[in-house]
Design a protein around this motif. Structure first.
Motif, mmCIF file in Angstrom:
data_model
loop_
_atom_site.group_PDB
_atom_site.id
_atom_site.type_symbol
_atom_site.label_atom_id
_atom_site.label_comp_id
_atom_site.label_asym_id
_atom_site.label_seq_id
_atom_site.Cartn_x
_atom_site.Cartn_y
_atom_site.Cartn_z
ATOM 1 N N LYS A 12 -28.753 -31.401 -13.227
ATOM 2 C CA LYS A 12 -27.435 -31.479 -13.874
ATOM 3 C C LYS A 12 -26.376 -30.754 -13.043
ATOM 4 N N THR A 13 -26.762 -29.633 -12.458
ATOM 5 C CA THR A 13 -25.846 -28.872 -11.617
ATOM 6 C C THR A 13 -25.453 -29.694 -10.396
ATOM 7 N N VAL A 64 -9.670 -42.514 -9.081
ATOM 8 C CA VAL A 64 -9.482 -41.139 -9.558
ATOM 9 C C VAL A 64 -9.791 -41.002 -11.052
ATOM 10 N N PRO A 65 -9.208 -41.833 -11.939
ATOM 11 C CA PRO A 65 -9.511 -41.662 -13.368
ATOM 12 C C PRO A 65 -10.991 -41.868 -13.702
ATOM 13 N N ASP A 66 -11.626 -42.816 -13.024
ATOM 14 C CA ASP A 66 -13.041 -43.062 -13.263
ATOM 15 C C ASP A 66 -13.880 -41.856 -12.848
ATOM 16 N N SER A 67 -13.596 -41.300 -11.691
ATOM 17 C CA SER A 67 -14.362 -40.137 -11.241
ATOM 18 C C SER A 67 -14.098 -38.937 -12.146
ATOM 19 N N LYS A 68 -12.874 -38.808 -12.627
ATOM 20 C CA LYS A 68 -12.548 -37.699 -13.544
ATOM 21 C C LYS A 68 -13.298 -37.867 -14.862
ATOM 22 N N ARG A 69 -13.340 -39.085 -15.379
ATOM 23 C CA ARG A 69 -14.028 -39.351 -16.640
ATOM 24 C C ARG A 69 -15.520 -39.010 -16.516
ATOM 25 N N ARG A 70 -16.135 -39.442 -15.417
ATOM 26 C CA ARG A 70 -17.557 -39.149 -15.209
ATOM 27 C C ARG A 70 -17.794 -37.657 -15.036
ATOM 28 N N LEU A 71 -16.885 -36.990 -14.317
ATOM 29 C CA LEU A 71 -17.014 -35.547 -14.123
ATOM 30 C C LEU A 71 -16.907 -34.812 -15.455
ATOM 31 N N ILE A 72 -15.953 -35.192 -16.283
ATOM 32 C CA ILE A 72 -15.792 -34.529 -17.583
ATOM 33 C C ILE A 72 -17.054 -34.697 -18.428
ATOM 34 N N ARG A 73 -17.597 -35.902 -18.450
ATOM 35 C CA ARG A 73 -18.811 -36.164 -19.239
ATOM 36 C C ARG A 73 -19.968 -35.278 -18.780
ATOM 37 N N GLU A 74 -20.206 -35.233 -17.473
ATOM 38 C CA GLU A 74 -21.326 -34.441 -16.951
ATOM 39 C C GLU A 74 -21.047 -32.942 -17.031
ATOM 40 N N PHE A 75 -19.789 -32.561 -16.882
ATOM 41 C CA PHE A 75 -19.387 -31.166 -17.019
ATOM 42 C C PHE A 75 -19.729 -30.675 -18.427
ATOM 43 N N GLU A 76 -19.361 -31.471 -19.431
ATOM 44 C CA GLU A 76 -19.637 -31.094 -20.820
ATOM 45 C C GLU A 76 -21.139 -31.040 -21.090
ATOM 46 N N THR A 77 -21.892 -31.960 -20.502
ATOM 47 C CA THR A 77 -23.345 -31.963 -20.661
ATOM 48 C C THR A 77 -23.949 -30.684 -20.085
ATOM 49 N N ALA A 98 -23.560 -21.906 -13.446
ATOM 50 C CA ALA A 98 -22.335 -21.259 -13.942
ATOM 51 C C ALA A 98 -21.237 -21.301 -12.876
ATOM 52 N N GLU A 99 -21.616 -21.121 -11.610
ATOM 53 C CA GLU A 99 -20.642 -21.206 -10.519
ATOM 54 C C GLU A 99 -20.085 -22.621 -10.397
ATOM 55 N N VAL A 100 -20.950 -23.607 -10.508
ATOM 56 C CA VAL A 100 -20.524 -25.011 -10.415
ATOM 57 C C VAL A 100 -19.608 -25.359 -11.585
ATOM 58 N N ILE A 101 -19.915 -24.835 -12.764
ATOM 59 C CA ILE A 101 -19.036 -25.049 -13.934
ATOM 60 C C ILE A 101 -17.654 -24.484 -13.656
ATOM 61 N N SER A 102 -17.610 -23.300 -13.085
ATOM 62 C CA SER A 102 -16.335 -22.659 -12.757
ATOM 63 C C SER A 102 -15.559 -23.490 -11.738
ATOM 64 N N ASP A 103 -16.242 -23.958 -10.710
ATOM 65 C CA ASP A 103 -15.583 -24.809 -9.699
ATOM 66 C C ASP A 103 -15.087 -26.097 -10.306
ATOM 67 N N ALA A 104 -15.889 -26.698 -11.190
ATOM 68 C CA ALA A 104 -15.489 -27.964 -11.820
ATOM 69 C C ALA A 104 -14.277 -27.766 -12.721
ATOM 70 N N LYS A 105 -14.193 -26.622 -13.370
ATOM 71 C CA LYS A 105 -13.007 -26.325 -14.196
ATOM 72 C C LYS A 105 -11.748 -26.344 -13.327
ATOM 73 N N THR A 106 -11.859 -25.786 -12.145
ATOM 74 C CA THR A 106 -10.722 -25.774 -11.215
ATOM 75 C C THR A 106 -10.353 -27.186 -10.806
ATOM 76 N N VAL A 107 -11.341 -27.995 -10.475
ATOM 77 C CA VAL A 107 -11.103 -29.388 -10.057
ATOM 78 C C VAL A 107 -10.464 -30.180 -11.195
ATOM 79 N N LEU A 108 -10.910 -29.901 -12.430
ATOM 80 C CA LEU A 108 -10.377 -30.619 -13.591
ATOM 81 C C LEU A 108 -9.046 -30.042 -14.079
ATOM 82 N N GLY A 109 -8.688 -28.877 -13.572
ATOM 83 C CA GLY A 109 -7.437 -28.248 -13.990
ATOM 84 C C GLY A 109 -7.529 -27.624 -15.371
ATOM 85 N N LEU A 110 -8.716 -27.133 -15.730
ATOM 86 C CA LEU A 110 -8.928 -26.513 -17.042
ATOM 87 C C LEU A 110 -8.732 -25.018 -17.003
#
Length: 110
Positions: A12-13, A64-77, A98-110
């Motif tokens: 998952k990571t 871009v929107p498709d990759s963001k949608r997939r990233l959000i889904r897997e991020f939440e999982t 946990a580090e990857v979650i933090s990086d993904a938050k940055t990429v998603l702008g959360l």
């Protein structure tokens, strides 16, 4: 035998890490192609070349929107998995996730 949850966590990571990179690359590609279009316009390129470049930009923008949608889904999982598996907190895989979650938050702008 090793805990199968750690294998799941590692997979998952990796998925979240790959999707975050993919989204970043698509966004960079859009910027690059827009810069290229401006260069073509400034150089007085043929109308056909300009239209083709605009098509390239539109195709890049659609990714871009498709990759963001997939990233959000897997991020939440992954985030839910980390919340549910608190007993793995001391493992290296959990720390990496946990580090990857933090990086993904940055990429998603959360």
């Amino acid at each position: 035998m090793a805990d199968p949850r750690i294998r799941q966590l590692t997979i998952k990571t990796g998925v979240v890490k790959r999707l975050a990179k993919e989204k970043t690359v698509y966004e960079k590609e859009v910027r690059t192609e827009r810069t290229r279009l401006e260069k073509f316009k400034n150089d007085g390129a043929d109308e056909h070349v300009l239209r083709k470049q605009e098509e390239v930009i539109m195709e890049c923008e659609m990714m871009v929107p498709d990759s963001k949608r997939r990233l959000i889904r897997e991020f939440e999982t992954l985030q839910k998995f980390l919340e549910d598996e608190q007993d793995l907190k001391e493992t290296e895989a959990y720390t990496k996730a946990a580090e990857v979650i933090s990086d993904a938050k940055t990429v998603l702008g959360l």
